[in-house]
Each structure stands twice: as structure tokens, then as C-alpha cells.
Design a protein around this motif. Sequence first.
Motif, mmCIF file in Angstrom:
data_model
loop_
_atom_site.group_PDB
_atom_site.id
_atom_site.type_symbol
_atom_site.label_atom_id
_atom_site.label_comp_id
_atom_site.label_asym_id
_atom_site.label_seq_id
_atom_site.Cartn_x
_atom_site.Cartn_y
_atom_site.Cartn_z
ATOM 1 N N LEU A 1 0.834 -1.191 0.000
ATOM 2 C CA LEU A 1 0.000 0.000 0.000
ATOM 3 C C LEU A 1 0.875 1.250 0.000
ATOM 4 C CD1 LEU A 1 -2.815 -0.858 2.584
ATOM 5 C CD2 LEU A 1 -2.866 -1.110 0.103
ATOM 6 N N SER A 2 0.438 2.244 -0.761
ATOM 7 C CA SER A 2 1.096 3.547 -0.781
ATOM 8 C C SER A 2 0.020 4.621 -0.728
ATOM 9 C CB SER A 2 1.954 3.729 -2.039
ATOM 10 O OG SER A 2 2.971 2.732 -2.112
ATOM 11 N N GLY A 3 0.291 5.677 0.027
ATOM 12 C CA GLY A 3 -0.659 6.776 0.134
ATOM 13 C C GLY A 3 -0.278 7.931 -0.781
ATOM 14 N N TYR A 4 -1.301 8.625 -1.295
ATOM 15 C CA TYR A 4 -1.071 9.758 -2.193
ATOM 16 C C TYR A 4 -2.055 10.871 -1.864
ATOM 17 C CZ TYR A 4 1.746 6.596 -5.052
ATOM 18 O OH TYR A 4 2.703 5.711 -5.495
ATOM 19 N N ARG A 5 -1.588 12.090 -2.103
ATOM 20 C CA ARG A 5 -2.428 13.260 -1.948
ATOM 21 C C ARG A 5 -2.355 14.097 -3.219
ATOM 22 N NH1 ARG A 5 -4.091 14.145 3.216
ATOM 23 N NH2 ARG A 5 -4.695 16.276 2.608
ATOM 24 N N ASN A 6 -3.485 14.722 -3.554
ATOM 25 C CA ASN A 6 -3.523 15.575 -4.731
ATOM 26 C C ASN A 6 -2.753 16.871 -4.492
ATOM 27 O OD1 ASN A 6 -5.052 13.975 -6.486
ATOM 28 N ND2 ASN A 6 -6.972 14.648 -5.578
ATOM 29 N N HIS A 7 -2.243 17.423 -5.587
ATOM 30 C CA HIS A 7 -1.591 18.723 -5.554
ATOM 31 C C HIS A 7 -1.955 19.463 -6.828
ATOM 32 C CE1 HIS A 7 1.576 21.811 -5.441
ATOM 33 N NE2 HIS A 7 1.610 21.587 -4.144
ATOM 34 N N ILE A 8 -2.140 20.759 -6.710
ATOM 35 C CA ILE A 8 -2.600 21.550 -7.841
ATOM 36 C C ILE A 8 -1.638 21.469 -9.016
ATOM 37 C CG2 ILE A 8 -1.562 23.633 -6.863
ATOM 38 C CD1 ILE A 8 -4.743 23.354 -9.055
ATOM 39 N N LEU A 9 -0.334 21.454 -8.745
ATOM 40 C CA LEU A 9 0.646 21.377 -9.836
ATOM 41 C C LEU A 9 0.584 20.027 -10.538
ATOM 42 C CD1 LEU A 9 3.775 23.126 -8.249
ATOM 43 C CD2 LEU A 9 2.070 24.089 -9.807
ATOM 44 N N GLY A 10 0.392 18.958 -9.774
ATOM 45 C CA GLY A 10 0.269 17.641 -10.382
ATOM 46 C C GLY A 10 -0.972 17.519 -11.226
ATOM 47 N N THR A 11 -2.082 18.074 -10.747
ATOM 48 C CA THR A 11 -3.334 18.027 -11.512
ATOM 49 C C THR A 11 -3.202 18.805 -12.822
ATOM 50 O OG1 THR A 11 -4.589 17.854 -9.450
ATOM 51 C CG2 THR A 11 -5.800 18.492 -11.421
ATOM 52 N N VAL A 12 -2.572 19.989 -12.737
ATOM 53 C CA VAL A 12 -2.358 20.785 -13.952
ATOM 54 C C VAL A 12 -1.452 20.048 -14.933
ATOM 55 C CG1 VAL A 12 -1.326 22.913 -14.824
ATOM 56 C CG2 VAL A 12 -2.771 22.981 -12.792
ATOM 57 N N SER A 13 -0.445 19.345 -14.424
ATOM 58 C CA SER A 13 0.468 18.603 -15.295
ATOM 59 C C SER A 13 -0.250 17.476 -16.026
ATOM 60 C CB SER A 13 1.628 18.037 -14.467
ATOM 61 O OG SER A 13 2.372 19.060 -13.843
ATOM 62 N N VAL A 14 -1.117 16.763 -15.325
ATOM 63 C CA VAL A 14 -1.858 15.666 -15.964
ATOM 64 C C VAL A 14 -2.761 16.203 -17.063
ATOM 65 C CG1 VAL A 14 -3.601 13.895 -15.582
ATOM 66 C CG2 VAL A 14 -1.723 14.155 -13.970
ATOM 67 N N TRP A 15 -3.496 17.279 -16.758
ATOM 68 C CA TRP A 15 -4.363 17.862 -17.782
ATOM 69 C C TRP A 15 -3.540 18.424 -18.941
ATOM 70 C CZ3 TRP A 15 -9.403 17.349 -18.464
ATOM 71 C CH2 TRP A 15 -10.191 16.926 -17.399
ATOM 72 N N SER A 16 -2.362 18.929 -18.663
ATOM 73 C CA SER A 16 -1.515 19.450 -19.739
ATOM 74 C C SER A 16 -1.079 18.338 -20.680
ATOM 75 C CB SER A 16 -0.287 20.148 -19.144
ATOM 76 O OG SER A 16 -0.664 21.234 -18.324
ATOM 77 N N ILE A 17 -0.767 17.174 -20.122
ATOM 78 C CA ILE A 17 -0.380 16.038 -20.967
ATOM 79 C C ILE A 17 -1.536 15.643 -21.877
ATOM 80 C CG2 ILE A 17 0.231 13.592 -20.936
ATOM 81 C CD1 ILE A 17 1.807 14.123 -18.399
ATOM 82 N N GLY A 18 -2.746 15.593 -21.317
ATOM 83 C CA GLY A 18 -3.910 15.237 -22.130
ATOM 84 C C GLY A 18 -4.182 16.260 -23.226
ATOM 85 N N VAL A 19 -4.092 17.545 -22.883
ATOM 86 C CA VAL A 19 -4.348 18.597 -23.871
ATOM 87 C C VAL A 19 -3.285 18.576 -24.971
ATOM 88 C CG1 VAL A 19 -4.440 21.096 -24.206
ATOM 89 C CG2 VAL A 19 -5.620 20.060 -22.265
ATOM 90 N N CYS A 20 -2.025 18.418 -24.587
ATOM 91 C CA CYS A 20 -0.950 18.372 -25.590
ATOM 92 C C CYS A 20 -1.106 17.185 -26.531
ATOM 93 C CB CYS A 20 0.404 18.329 -24.895
ATOM 94 S SG CYS A 20 0.876 19.862 -24.057
ATOM 95 N N THR A 21 -1.503 16.043 -25.985
ATOM 96 C CA THR A 21 -1.719 14.869 -26.841
ATOM 97 C C THR A 21 -2.824 15.125 -27.847
ATOM 98 O OG1 THR A 21 -1.008 13.429 -25.025
ATOM 99 C CG2 THR A 21 -2.217 12.404 -26.837
ATOM 100 N N LEU A 22 -3.924 15.733 -27.404
ATOM 101 C CA LEU A 22 -5.022 16.054 -28.322
ATOM 102 C C LEU A 22 -4.585 17.071 -29.370
ATOM 103 C CD1 LEU A 22 -8.084 16.229 -25.878
ATOM 104 C CD2 LEU A 22 -7.487 14.400 -27.472
ATOM 105 N N LEU A 23 -3.759 18.021 -28.978
ATOM 106 C CA LEU A 23 -3.282 19.018 -29.941
ATOM 107 C C LEU A 23 -2.394 18.381 -31.006
ATOM 108 C CD1 LEU A 23 -2.495 22.080 -27.632
ATOM 109 C CD2 LEU A 23 -4.432 21.774 -29.201
ATOM 110 N N TRP A 24 -1.568 17.408 -30.599
ATOM 111 C CA TRP A 24 -0.750 16.693 -31.582
ATOM 112 C C TRP A 24 -1.645 15.975 -32.596
ATOM 113 C CZ3 TRP A 24 4.125 17.151 -32.868
ATOM 114 C CH2 TRP A 24 5.047 17.624 -31.935
ATOM 115 N N ILE A 25 -2.700 15.328 -32.098
ATOM 116 C CA ILE A 25 -3.622 14.623 -32.997
ATOM 117 C C ILE A 25 -4.333 15.611 -33.918
ATOM 118 C CG2 ILE A 25 -5.609 13.097 -33.093
ATOM 119 C CD1 ILE A 25 -3.085 11.781 -32.019
ATOM 120 N N CYS A 26 -4.755 16.746 -33.365
ATOM 121 C CA CYS A 26 -5.410 17.763 -34.192
ATOM 122 C C CYS A 26 -4.459 18.310 -35.258
ATOM 123 C CB CYS A 26 -5.928 18.897 -33.309
ATOM 124 S SG CYS A 26 -7.292 18.444 -32.222
#
Length: 313
Positions: free
Chosen positions: A29-54
Motif C-alpha cells: 500500500l502507498s498513500g497519495y495526496r492531490n496537488h494543484i501542480l500535479g493536476t495541472v500537469s496531468v491535464w496538460s499532458i492530455g491537452v498536448c496529446t489532443l493538440l498533436w492529434i489535431c
Amino acid sequence: MLNLPSDSPAGSMNTDSNFAGVLAEGTNLSGYRNHILGTVSVWSIGVCTLLWICLLGVLTADYYGKLPGWRYGKDFSLAFESDYLLLATFLILWGISFIICVSLFILKPYLRNYFRLLTLPADGQYVCAVRPLNEIKVMEDNANKLQRSINTFSERLRTRLGRDKEYTTCPIEKTSEGRIYFTYQCTRYVLDEQTQQYAPYEFDIGTSHRRLIQQADGLSGAEVAYRLELVGPNFIEVKVPSIPAAFVREFVSFFYLYQLMILWIYYVYAYWQVGLVDTGVILLSASIKVALRVQSERRLKQMAEQEETTPVK
């Protein structure tokens, strides 16, 4: 020694209750907590991937002169009207997009937790359970040298890619009394405040007829609420995804990832008719698989989740 919670009902039958122990062997078991910078990074990866496809779609439209505006009807307008430059640019961007998609597919089991803060399981907002996957090999002793070599290479590749383990991230929840727990494989794991570890709770109902007869009058309301806090309802929940979620789950597999990336090659190299036919076949195949899978899961849900009314005298 029993680790009984301090809010256990007095005079109830839970004196033979205890934390059942630890998780299954090999499970960590490992514990994790959310962080605003991590959340922004994940969404940035998704947006960049979609932009590459576009961007691939824009280059494909420019190949046929179908870009809107003043570029409409002009072939290769983004590449100074050079088909060689456009195709070279497309192949480079296609290769980068393919590498990005394959990397995301490989890192998918633990990508989200990578952008969270690692902490103790007792202090986290999420708990990630890592369980080893043990393959059952049939007729391993009768395999020839080539088969053994292939199996060895396959095992090493699975280990290298992290596919020899199952990663399950469970959100931390609280009961009405503030007790911290998470649910993993239909079992509630409660936080032991003394050891600061999660473990399933169990109640010993006895192994003799005399012990069972002593419980013939049933449980008090306080005891029922207490046990419900620790072990949860006696109910197996089967989650069936919605149709859009089922399509997303289907298309994130490597098979469809490979098929969709190859389709771009057909569209660009003047074989858009073949690309349309293959796209239709892929969508039809995925629709049939999604429909059959969702139907099977709904039937399984009906069999697993049964509710009956039982009269009690």
C-alpha cells in the motif's frame, strides 16, 4: 491482543472482534495526496496529446487542399506548396505522436499517482494497492527450447514494463462516525488508529452450536450500526460503465491505438477511400464489442447484486 475501537458498544457481542491482519501476501500500500501542480500537469499532458492529434488532422486536410478560408483549394499551403516538405513534416509529427501515445499507454497504470504527493497510507487521500500478478502456465515442462526462450523474454518484458503487477487506486472515505477506510476487492479496510495501518475487520460468530444459540436473539441496533461501520454492508457492488465510458475503455487499448495511428498513413498517402473503409470497420467492430461487453456486465450485475426481504420474528 485485540485492537478494539474505543466507540464499541458496551455490553454487545463484539468482544471476539479484531482486525483480521494484513493484506494478501505481496500486496503493498502507498498513500497519495492531490496537488494543484500535479493536476495541472496531468491535464496538460492530455491537452498536448489532443493538440498533436489535431495537428495531424490539419496537415491531412492541407494535403487535400481542404483547409478553410483562403487556403481552401490550395494543396500543401502550409508547406510552401511542397508535397515533399508536407509529407516529411507529417511523418515526423506522426512518429512523435505515436511515441507519446505508446508512452502514455505503458505508463497508464501509475501515471496519475506519479503526479500526486507520496505520503503514508494513513495520511493520504488515495491508497494505491500494488498486487503481483501470477500467471498460470499450462504444460510448461513439455515446452521446447524455443517456447521457453519466448516465455523468458515475455516475462522479462512484462517485468520491465511493470505489467507483472496490478495497480489499483482507491479513494479514502469516512463513515458517519469519522472512521477512515477504503474498499479494495469488495473488502473494507479500516484504519487501525493504534498501528496506523489498514486492515479488514472481522467478527467471530463462534465455532460451536452453543455460541450460535447464544446469538439467537439477534443484534441490537447499536451493534448493527457498529458492525456496519467496520465491515460495511453485506453487498457486492458491480459497477457497469456507461456507453461513452465503455467506448473510451475500449479505444485506450493498444490494439485500437495501433489501428488508429496506422489510419493516418492511409489518409495522407492518397488512400482516403481505404482509410474510410478501415475506419468504418474499426468503429463497427468496437461498437459490437462494447455492446456485448456492457450487456454481459449488466447480466453479471443482476446476478451479483440481489436484494431480498426476509421476515424476522
